[in-house]
Design a protein around this motif. Structure first.
Motif, PDB file in Angstrom:
ATOM      1  N   ASN A 262      -3.579   0.595  -5.023  1.00  0.00           N
ATOM      2  CA  ASN A 262      -2.692   1.707  -4.693  1.00  0.00           C
ATOM      3  C   ASN A 262      -2.631   2.608  -5.919  1.00  0.00           C
ATOM      4  O   ASN A 262      -1.574   2.925  -6.441  1.00  0.00           O
ATOM      5  CB  ASN A 262      -1.311   1.174  -4.320  1.00  0.00           C
ATOM      6  CG  ASN A 262      -0.400   2.274  -3.853  1.00  0.00           C
ATOM      7  OD1 ASN A 262      -0.848   3.254  -3.275  1.00  0.00           O
ATOM      8  ND2 ASN A 262       0.878   2.120  -4.121  1.00  0.00           N
TER       9      ASN A 262
ATOM     10  N   SER B  88       0.846  -1.185   0.000  1.00  0.00           N
ATOM     11  CA  SER B  88       0.000   0.000   0.000  1.00  0.00           C
ATOM     12  C   SER B  88       0.886   1.242   0.000  1.00  0.00           C
ATOM     13  O   SER B  88       2.108   1.168   0.206  1.00  0.00           O
ATOM     14  CB  SER B  88      -0.905  -0.002   1.226  1.00  0.00           C
ATOM     15  OG  SER B  88      -0.132   0.073   2.417  1.00  0.00           O
ATOM     16  N   THR B  89       0.261   2.391  -0.224  1.00  0.00           N
ATOM     17  CA  THR B  89       1.029   3.637  -0.221  1.00  0.00           C
ATOM     18  C   THR B  89       1.734   3.882   1.117  1.00  0.00           C
ATOM     19  O   THR B  89       2.917   4.235   1.130  1.00  0.00           O
ATOM     20  CB  THR B  89       0.107   4.817  -0.566  1.00  0.00           C
ATOM     21  OG1 THR B  89      -0.404   4.634  -1.893  1.00  0.00           O
ATOM     22  CG2 THR B  89       0.861   6.139  -0.513  1.00  0.00           C
TER      23      THR B  89
END
Length: 404
Positions: free
Chosen positions: A330, A12-13
């Motif tokens: 994402n 994920s970011t």
């Protein structure tokens, strides 16, 4: 996504930013060995050079461990590494003191003074800056850096360094260590903000689902509550009339049957309205929600004129695809295309967040396949070119429901 970069795209970011932060500070610690350890070894010879190279390597190792445990502590994954911070301080002091003692052994050697000065300065600066990763509060971090600077100044002066040079040494540690400590403090703050924003996005998605459930519950309450109250009253009246042998009891029970059938019809209407999704509304909603999440969304195609069943089926596809982009992917960009090909309506949703390969086998997409199969449609989803994740749904224009 498979390949050497797949593990990165699956993150994920916030996880990517955390990994970048770790690598940055690990590199800062590891670079001590080639930048000061090896030059000191070449300048001082086997005995003293090996000693400083070994101390530099130990300091780099302890610094990298401090980076890992300090960042884990800031994320709440382990207790504060207090002992490790003291260990780093001790190794920093040992390496810096050794460098000063070696420099004092041959005070007339410019080459030796330059090599040991680099070891002392960089080791102390890195030690002071990285220690900030294991602490909270601007004042505490400032006091930590000031302590390193004052200790360096006092130690250099005590070992015979001229007072002006000792002040420059302390000032250099203060400036260099302060810069790295500020970078660490700001990086942790930014990392916390990224995680908080990601949690807020998840919360917003859950709230949207909860709001829809509440709306559905209110609609059912309005229908069932009113009609059941009437059924209860008429049933009670029918019981009283039946006990008295009055023929009107039959009429009351007939009315109860009518109300029950009417309630069934109204409940079906509520459920049908809940299950049906308007494609135009869903496309507009997807564009707005994704834009609010910072994801560029481009929609091509016009849903007007399509049969209601086609719009309902594809509307659910848009809703599920948008949810997957928000919750699992994402993505920074999403494209939706609606077109008609040879009697079939094709909906394509692409985003550049292919990191979540789990989406192709999730329960949400499995439910969509079942829903589309009921109207003769198909659904394909999975990684596409590069880092794209593509979802393609096809529904025939002339919908004929497939029997169960």
């Amino acid at each position: 996504m498979r390949g050497p970069g797949g593990w990165w795209h699956r993150k994920s970011t916030p996880a990517k930013f955390e990994t970048y932060t770790r690598w940055s500070f690990h590199f800062l610690a590891a670079v001590e060995v080639p930048s000061i350890g090896l030059p000191a070894f070449g300048a001082l010879g086997a005995a003293l050079g090996t000693l400083l190279l070994g101390l530099t390597a130990v300091h780099a190792t302890v610094s990298m461990v401090t980076v890992s445990q300090g960042l884990d502590w800031t994320r709440g994954r382990r207790p504060q590494p207090v002992r490790l911070l003291w260990t780093l301080a001790a190794v920093t002091a040992a390496a810096g003191l050794t460098a000063l003692l070696v420099a004092r052994s041959e005070p007339d050697s410019d080459r030796l003074a330059s090599a040991t000065g680099m070891v002392f300065g960089i080791v102390v600066v890195v030690g002071a800056g990285i220690s900030a990763l294991g602490m909270r509060g601007g004042r505490r971090i400032a006091a930590l850096v000031a302590g390193y600077g004052l200790t360096s100044c006092a130690l250099a002066f005590a070992l015979g360094v001229p007072w002006f040079a000792a002040l420059i040494t302390g000032g250099g540690v203060l400036v260099g260590g302060g810069f790295i400590a500020f970078t660490a403090f700001f990086s942790i703050w930014l990392l916390d903000a990224v995680y908080a924003l990601d949690e807020a996005r998840e919360t917003r998605a859950r709230l949207a689902v909860a709001e829809e459930r509440l709306r559905f519950g209110r609609d059912l309450h309005d229908v069932m509550g009113r009609n059941l109250a009437v059924v209860a009253l008429k049933s009670e009246l029918a019981v009283q009339l039946a006990r008295r042998g009055r023929p009107e009891a039959v009429e009351q029970m007939v009315e109860v049957q009518r109300i029950a059938r009417e309630t069934q019809r109204e409940v079906r209407d509520v459920v049908r309205g809940y299950r049906e999704a308007d494609l135009g509304v869903e496309l507009a909603g997807a564009r707005g929600v994704l834009a609010a999440a910072g994801i560029t969304c481009e929609v091509r195609g016009e849903p007007s004129g399509l049969p209601d069943q086609v719009q309902s089926a594809l509307g659910w596809v848009v809703r599920e695809a948008t949810t997957n982009v928000l919750r699992h992917g994402n993505a920074g960009r999403c494209a939706v295309r609606l077109e008609t090909r040879e009697g079939r309506v094709v909906l394509t949703v692409e985003n550049d967040g292919a990191g979540d390969v789990r989406g192709s086998g999730g329960s949400g997409l499995a439910g969509l396949r079942e829903r589309l199969a009921e109207v003769g449609g198909t659904l394909e989803a999975g990684p596409a070119d590069g880092d794209l994740f593509r979802l393609v749904a096809e529904v025939p224009l002339a919908v004929q429901e497939v029997p169960a």
